[in-house]
Design a protein around this motif. Structure first.
Motif, PDB file in Angstrom:
ATOM      1  N   ARG A  70       0.830  -1.202   0.000  1.00 47.64           N
ATOM      2  CA  ARG A  70       0.000   0.000   0.000  1.00 47.64           C
ATOM      3  C   ARG A  70       0.866   1.255   0.000  1.00 47.64           C
ATOM      4  NH1 ARG A  70      -4.835   2.762   2.206  1.00 47.64           N
ATOM      5  NH2 ARG A  70      -3.934   4.527   3.278  1.00 47.64           N
ATOM      6  N   LYS A  71       1.896   1.265   0.858  1.00 50.95           N
ATOM      7  CA  LYS A  71       2.767   2.438   0.942  1.00 50.95           C
ATOM      8  C   LYS A  71       3.469   2.673  -0.390  1.00 50.95           C
ATOM      9  CE  LYS A  71       3.162   2.195   5.765  1.00 50.95           C
ATOM     10  NZ  LYS A  71       3.277   0.927   6.454  1.00 50.95           N
ATOM     11  N   VAL A  74       0.869   4.102  -2.849  1.00 48.92           N
ATOM     12  CA  VAL A  74       0.468   5.471  -2.519  1.00 48.92           C
ATOM     13  C   VAL A  74       1.540   6.465  -2.963  1.00 48.92           C
ATOM     14  CG1 VAL A  74       0.114   7.029  -0.577  1.00 48.92           C
ATOM     15  CG2 VAL A  74      -1.122   4.879  -0.669  1.00 48.92           C
ATOM     16  N   THR A  78       0.589   9.080  -5.856  1.00 50.84           N
ATOM     17  CA  THR A  78       0.604  10.491  -5.491  1.00 50.84           C
ATOM     18  C   THR A  78       1.420  11.283  -6.508  1.00 50.84           C
ATOM     19  OG1 THR A  78       0.594   9.768  -3.222  1.00 50.84           O
ATOM     20  CG2 THR A  78       1.033  12.069  -3.584  1.00 50.84           C
ATOM     21  N   ARG A 100      -9.881   8.962  -4.535  1.00 49.95           N
ATOM     22  CA  ARG A 100      -8.758   9.856  -4.730  1.00 49.95           C
ATOM     23  C   ARG A 100      -8.441  10.065  -6.221  1.00 49.95           C
ATOM     24  NH1 ARG A 100      -6.274  11.321  -0.077  1.00 49.95           N
ATOM     25  NH2 ARG A 100      -6.456   9.938   1.714  1.00 49.95           N
ATOM     26  N   TRP A 102      -7.356   7.775  -8.317  1.00 49.53           N
ATOM     27  CA  TRP A 102      -6.167   7.038  -8.746  1.00 49.53           C
ATOM     28  C   TRP A 102      -6.506   5.888  -9.682  1.00 49.53           C
ATOM     29  CZ3 TRP A 102      -3.897   6.681  -3.095  1.00 49.53           C
ATOM     30  CH2 TRP A 102      -3.300   7.906  -2.788  1.00 49.53           C
ATOM     31  N   LYS A 190      -5.018  -5.757  18.282  1.00 54.71           N
ATOM     32  CA  LYS A 190      -5.586  -4.540  17.710  1.00 54.71           C
ATOM     33  C   LYS A 190      -5.128  -4.402  16.262  1.00 54.71           C
ATOM     34  CE  LYS A 190      -5.817   0.357  18.305  1.00 54.71           C
ATOM     35  NZ  LYS A 190      -4.696   1.232  18.130  1.00 54.71           N
ATOM     36  N   PRO A 385      -9.424   4.114   6.715  1.00 58.33           N
ATOM     37  CA  PRO A 385      -8.367   3.715   7.654  1.00 58.33           C
ATOM     38  C   PRO A 385      -8.595   4.286   9.049  1.00 58.33           C
ATOM     39  CG  PRO A 385      -7.404   4.408   5.579  1.00 58.33           C
ATOM     40  CD  PRO A 385      -8.868   4.741   5.503  1.00 58.33           C
ATOM     41  N   ARG A 386      -9.112   5.516   9.118  1.00 60.18           N
ATOM     42  CA  ARG A 386      -9.329   6.153  10.409  1.00 60.18           C
ATOM     43  C   ARG A 386     -10.506   5.516  11.146  1.00 60.18           C
ATOM     44  NH1 ARG A 386      -8.447  12.450  10.969  1.00 60.18           N
ATOM     45  NH2 ARG A 386      -6.429  11.700  10.295  1.00 60.18           N
ATOM     46  N   GLU A 389      -9.383   2.225  12.505  1.00 66.23           N
ATOM     47  CA  GLU A 389      -8.551   2.460  13.699  1.00 66.23           C
ATOM     48  C   GLU A 389      -9.431   2.755  14.922  1.00 66.23           C
ATOM     49  OE1 GLU A 389      -5.233   2.516  14.400  1.00 66.23           O
ATOM     50  OE2 GLU A 389      -5.394   3.506  16.360  1.00 66.23           O
ATOM     51  N   THR A 393      -9.730   0.464  18.257  1.00 63.49           N
ATOM     52  CA  THR A 393      -9.445   1.009  19.585  1.00 63.49           C
ATOM     53  C   THR A 393     -10.606   0.742  20.537  1.00 63.49           C
ATOM     54  OG1 THR A 393      -8.120   2.753  18.601  1.00 63.49           O
ATOM     55  CG2 THR A 393      -8.872   3.110  20.853  1.00 63.49           C
TER      56      THR A 393
ATOM     57  N   ILE B  47      -2.870  14.740  -0.651  1.00 62.24           N
ATOM     58  CA  ILE B  47      -1.684  14.139  -1.259  1.00 62.24           C
ATOM     59  C   ILE B  47      -1.926  13.750  -2.712  1.00 62.24           C
ATOM     60  CG2 ILE B  47      -0.636  13.231   0.845  1.00 62.24           C
ATOM     61  CD1 ILE B  47      -1.704  10.464  -0.321  1.00 62.24           C
ATOM     62  N   ASP B  48      -3.176  13.605  -3.124  1.00 61.08           N
ATOM     63  CA  ASP B  48      -3.401  13.233  -4.517  1.00 61.08           C
ATOM     64  C   ASP B  48      -3.515  14.468  -5.408  1.00 61.08           C
ATOM     65  OD1 ASP B  48      -6.183  14.064  -4.243  1.00 61.08           O
ATOM     66  OD2 ASP B  48      -6.412  12.223  -3.095  1.00 61.08           O
ATOM     67  N   SER B  50      -5.704  16.748  -5.445  1.00 58.45           N
ATOM     68  CA  SER B  50      -7.054  17.225  -5.751  1.00 58.45           C
ATOM     69  C   SER B  50      -7.353  18.512  -4.981  1.00 58.45           C
ATOM     70  CB  SER B  50      -8.085  16.153  -5.414  1.00 58.45           C
ATOM     71  OG  SER B  50      -8.000  15.806  -4.055  1.00 58.45           O
ATOM     72  N   VAL B 247      -4.893  -1.292  23.798  1.00 60.66           N
ATOM     73  CA  VAL B 247      -5.687  -0.055  23.907  1.00 60.66           C
ATOM     74  C   VAL B 247      -4.792   1.185  23.932  1.00 60.66           C
ATOM     75  CG1 VAL B 247      -7.841   0.778  24.873  1.00 60.66           C
ATOM     76  CG2 VAL B 247      -6.950  -1.385  25.630  1.00 60.66           C
ATOM     77  N   ASN B 248      -3.844   1.301  23.023  1.00 60.89           N
ATOM     78  CA  ASN B 248      -2.976   2.477  22.927  1.00 60.89           C
ATOM     79  C   ASN B 248      -2.149   2.721  24.176  1.00 60.89           C
ATOM     80  OD1 ASN B 248      -4.229   2.773  20.487  1.00 60.89           O
ATOM     81  ND2 ASN B 248      -5.621   4.380  21.174  1.00 60.89           N
ATOM     82  N   PHE B 262       1.099   7.752   7.558  1.00 56.14           N
ATOM     83  CA  PHE B 262       1.196   6.670   6.584  1.00 56.14           C
ATOM     84  C   PHE B 262      -0.043   5.797   6.488  1.00 56.14           C
ATOM     85  CE2 PHE B 262       5.623   7.788   7.239  1.00 56.14           C
ATOM     86  CZ  PHE B 262       6.012   7.940   5.923  1.00 56.14           C
ATOM     87  N   ASP B 263      -0.859   5.737   7.541  1.00 58.72           N
ATOM     88  CA  ASP B 263      -2.085   4.953   7.431  1.00 58.72           C
ATOM     89  C   ASP B 263      -3.264   5.825   7.020  1.00 58.72           C
ATOM     90  OD1 ASP B 263      -0.752   2.694   8.057  1.00 58.72           O
ATOM     91  OD2 ASP B 263      -1.348   2.631  10.153  1.00 58.72           O
ATOM     92  N   PHE B 264      -3.390   6.994   7.654  1.00 54.97           N
ATOM     93  CA  PHE B 264      -4.523   7.863   7.324  1.00 54.97           C
ATOM     94  C   PHE B 264      -4.183   8.795   6.164  1.00 54.97           C
ATOM     95  CE2 PHE B 264      -5.412   7.883  12.193  1.00 54.97           C
ATOM     96  CZ  PHE B 264      -5.694   6.542  12.144  1.00 54.97           C
ATOM     97  N   LEU B 265      -2.898   8.879   5.797  1.00 59.24           N
ATOM     98  CA  LEU B 265      -2.421   9.757   4.721  1.00 59.24           C
ATOM     99  C   LEU B 265      -2.798  11.216   4.965  1.00 59.24           C
ATOM    100  CD1 LEU B 265      -3.163   7.528   1.603  1.00 59.24           C
ATOM    101  CD2 LEU B 265      -1.006   7.839   2.791  1.00 59.24           C
TER     102      LEU B 265
END
Lengths: 422, 296
Positions: A70-71, A74, A78, A100, A102, A190, A385-386, A389, A393, B47-48, B50, B247-248, B262-265
């Motif tokens: 993925r990285k 991206v 980009t 996006r 792409w 997690k 992704p958020r 996450e 959590t 980042i794209d 747009s 749990v963080n 890197f995950d949420f960009l």
């Protein structure tokens, strides 16, 4: 000096001769992991090149660890890189990548009947604003693996519901009297797999991530009850080891393979190592669809994953790239992948093929996909992704009893609504 | 007279000539990214491409102030630093004193002490993760078989144990680094000071308190600065050991910034996290530097 000059002139002449050929030739770059699709990649590329003279395909082997590839993608996307022309994407990226801009919409290149043949729940993950952006290559999902020998020993029929799984676990654990034997293991660290697990559990109780009106419904009574069952399996029923909270798929697989668990819910990739000749549980296990909760036999409990093929929106050979995607996802190529490499086809019509009778294992896997649940990645796009996450959590908060289940899921709802800007 | 001036000037010029390339390289690889991070953190862009970059002022910082995951990460980072550094220092001084003595097999002992530090953190961490494992780990096997525990201890999966488990790995790995710097300081203390002390009838403890420790102040402060900065930006350790969980409970600032970027960009918000982290480390270094200056 003279010699060098002659040499350079020769090269220039050769290049001039080649130039017209180069202009018409299409050099596609295809990117996919080296293990993911087994020997099918090379086979398909060879067959495709033979059928399309003048087009060559270079296979760019990337990591099979989704986060790593993925990285890589991206970064290239980009920068508007035209290569790779075709690349394999995880089902959960499809919505985000498409949003996006792409990915090239495939609806413009593939026929309606081709698209209609693809697995619908997978297709929905790759559909944004009514356009299809990726074609399902292969599908995998989670299944309930169980020790058939132990269930037989205690005369327990293969459980269909979570209630039966818990009861069966207790019977076997008590009967065996082995403190090293657990009832159920899975991937509750997690990680993304935890969210998949939670979707299996809540789907099994008739809950959905979004309700019919499109509102976030992660704290519905059905979802709360199902999550409570997960918590109780650790602390009340004690059929699950504490260590499940740090387990990734392969950790669970290791325990199950050592004969230390009666049930396990993970993806189908474990089938090969579990049935290997040197596996202690070879011939002693089987799998069935993930359980549902009593009263919800239609609960969608098979958390789906898998890979799709997409065309780079900046590719210089979109037409040829789409053709390559069409070839990889064609009936014949998918049937071959199913029969020779045990890859569950991304199109539904292949499952009805007469040859599939021989692929009993795959057919069985495919049946479970009928009650599949996909992650909400298409609707949430680049926010997925958020959201994942946040869910990881809060589910972890509940499993560690840092919060009550209700409080954790209420917090998740609030947080997701704020991420979605609602 | 004129000749000496010229020589001085020439020396200065040579010096500048030698320093310039380094300064340019540092400016390119160090200062430019710092400026770029600050610029990113005050704006919004996609980042794209747009969404072109536009200035949004303190918006990301305002969001940061209300972000519980950020405060958690900041707390985790401080807790980790506050727990690991004193332990490392105490153990480091002990090891340095030990290595400074002459005994049989001294070379071997030095090698053994330095070994954990020489191994890459990621490798160290994987070894420890395996030993901590509650189903097949070494510690649990010993604890269960010796009867110290009656059920497996989930070192990395229990919210109250994970931080402690992580600190142990850090201390194990980096005490030897502290020891190395302090050892260098120890060896630069003139022997006649101790001789004089002995003639005055000093005990070993008095020698340590009144000669060794005051003269080690410099090396200790240097070791503290380097290690604190390391601890404040710890990444490989939680990334490989716990991935920030459970749990963080072990999610450090660096790990949080990594996830945001890197995950949420989300490069803009991620840059804000990084800038705050930069300020924290900068402030910490300033405190140490002032402390060092007062000593002189």
């Amino acid at each position: 000096m003279k010699f060098t000059f002659k040499g350079a002139a020769g090269i220039a002449a050769a290049m001039a001769l080649c130039a017209p050929v180069m202009a018409t030739a299409q050099d596609l770059v295809m990117s996919i992991g080296s293990r993911g699709y087994g020997g099918m990649v090379e086979r398909n590329i060879k067959a495709f090149e033979a059928a399309n003279p003048g087009t060559s395909v270079e296979w760019l082997k990337v990591s099979d660890v989704p986060g790593d590839s993925r990285k890589l993608y991206v970064t290239g996307l980009t920068a508007k890189s035209p290569t790779p022309d075709v690349f394999a994407i995880d089902v959960i990226w499809a919505g985000e990548f498409a949003q996006r801009g792409w990915l090239e919409p495939l609806s413009d290149y593939l026929g309606a009947d081709t698209i209609a043949a693809y697995n619908p729940s997978f297709l929905s993950a790759a559909t944004v604003d009514g356009k299809v952006f990726a074609a399902p290559l292969y599908v995998d999902g989670t299944h309930l693996f169980y020790r058939s020998d132990l269930l037989e020993k205690y005369n327990i029929p293969v459980p269909k519901t979570w209630e039966e799984v818990i009861a069966a676990s207790k019977t076997v654990m008590e009967g065996e009297g082995n403190p090293q034997l657990y009832g159920f293991v899975s991937m509750w660290a997690k990680i993304e797999g935890l969210f998949m697990n939670w979707l299996s559990f809540t789907g099994a109780n008739g809950a959905t991530f979004f309700d019919a009106d499109g509102n976030v419904a992660v704290n519905s009574p059905e979802a709360i009850a199902a999550t409570q069952t997960m918590v109780d399996m650790i602390y009340k029923d004690k059929i699950v080891p504490d260590s499940i909270l740090t387990m990734k798929p392969d950790d669970a697989r290791t325990l199950f393979q050592q004969g230390r668990a009666v049930f396990m819910m993970v993806q189908d990739f474990v089938y090969a190592p579990l049935s290997a000749a040197d596996s202690p549980v070879a011939g002693k296990f089987d799998f069935t669809r993930n359980p549902y909760f009593e009263g919800h036999p239609d609960g969608h409990s098979t958390a789906m994953g898998g890979w799709l093929l997409a065309v780079n929106a900046n590719s210089e050979h979109k037409e040829a790239a789409a053709k390559l995607v069409e070839y990889f996802t064609s009936y014949d190529a998918q049937l071959a992948a199913a029969l020779d490499e045990n890859r569950a086809p991304g199109r539904t019509d292949v499952y009805a093929a007469p040859e599939m009778e021989k692929a009993a294992l795959l057919k069985k896997l495919g049946n479970d996909f009928a009650v599949g649940v996909v992650r909400p990645s298409a609707t949430t796009g680049n926010l997925y992704p958020r959201i994942s996450e946040t869910m990881q959590t809060e589910i972890t908060n509940a499993l560690h009893r840092e919060k009550t289940v209700e409080q954790a899921l209420n917090d998740a709802e609030t947080e997701i609504n704020s991420i979605l800007g609602k | 007279m004129n000749r000496t001036m010229n020589l001085e000037q020439r020396t200065a010029l040579t010096g500048i000539g030698f320093v310039t390339p380094t300064v340019i390289i540092i400016a390119l690889i160090l200062i430019y990214p710092i400026i770029q991070s600050v610029v990113l953190s005050f704006g919004q862009s996609s980042i794209d491409g747009s969404e072109p970059y536009h200035f949004v002022g303190l918006q990301h910082y305002a969001k940061l102030m209300g972000d519980s995951q950020f405060w958690n990460a900041l707390g985790v980072t401080f807790t980790f630093t506050a727990l690991s550094i004193p332990l490392e220092l105490a153990l480091g001084i002990g090891l340095a004193l030990l290595m400074n003595e002459s005994f049989k097999g001294k070379g071997l002992a030095r090698l053994a002490i330095l070994f954990p530090w020489a191994l890459p953190t990621a490798l160290n961490t994987l070894i420890w993760r395996w030993m901590y494992n509650s189903d097949y780990g070494l510690f649990n096997a010993v604890a269960l078989q010796s009867g110290l525990a009656d059920r497996p201890i989930n070192f990395l999966g229990d919210t109250s144990l994970a931080m402690g488990s992580m600190v142990v790995v850090a201390v194990w790995k980096t005490s030897s680094f502290m020891a190395l710097i302090i050892l260098a300081g120890l060896q630069s203390i003139p022997k006649d000071l101790f001789e004089a002390g002995r003639m005055d009838g000093m005990t070993k403890w008095q020698e340590f308190r009144q000669i060794t420790l005051p003269l080690l102040k410099g090396p200790i402060l240097v070791a503290l600065i380097i290690r604190s900065m390391d601890a404040l930006r710890t990444f490989e350790l939680p990334f490989n050991l716990t991935d920030g969980g459970p749990v963080n409970a072990t999610e450090s600032l660096s790990l949080y910034a990594y996830k945001v970027i890197f995950d949420f960009l989300d490069f803009n918000f991620g840059a804000a996290v990084v800038v705050v982290q930069f300020l924290v480390i900068f402030a910490m270094s300033l405190i140490y530097v002032i402390a060092l200056r007062n000593k002189d």
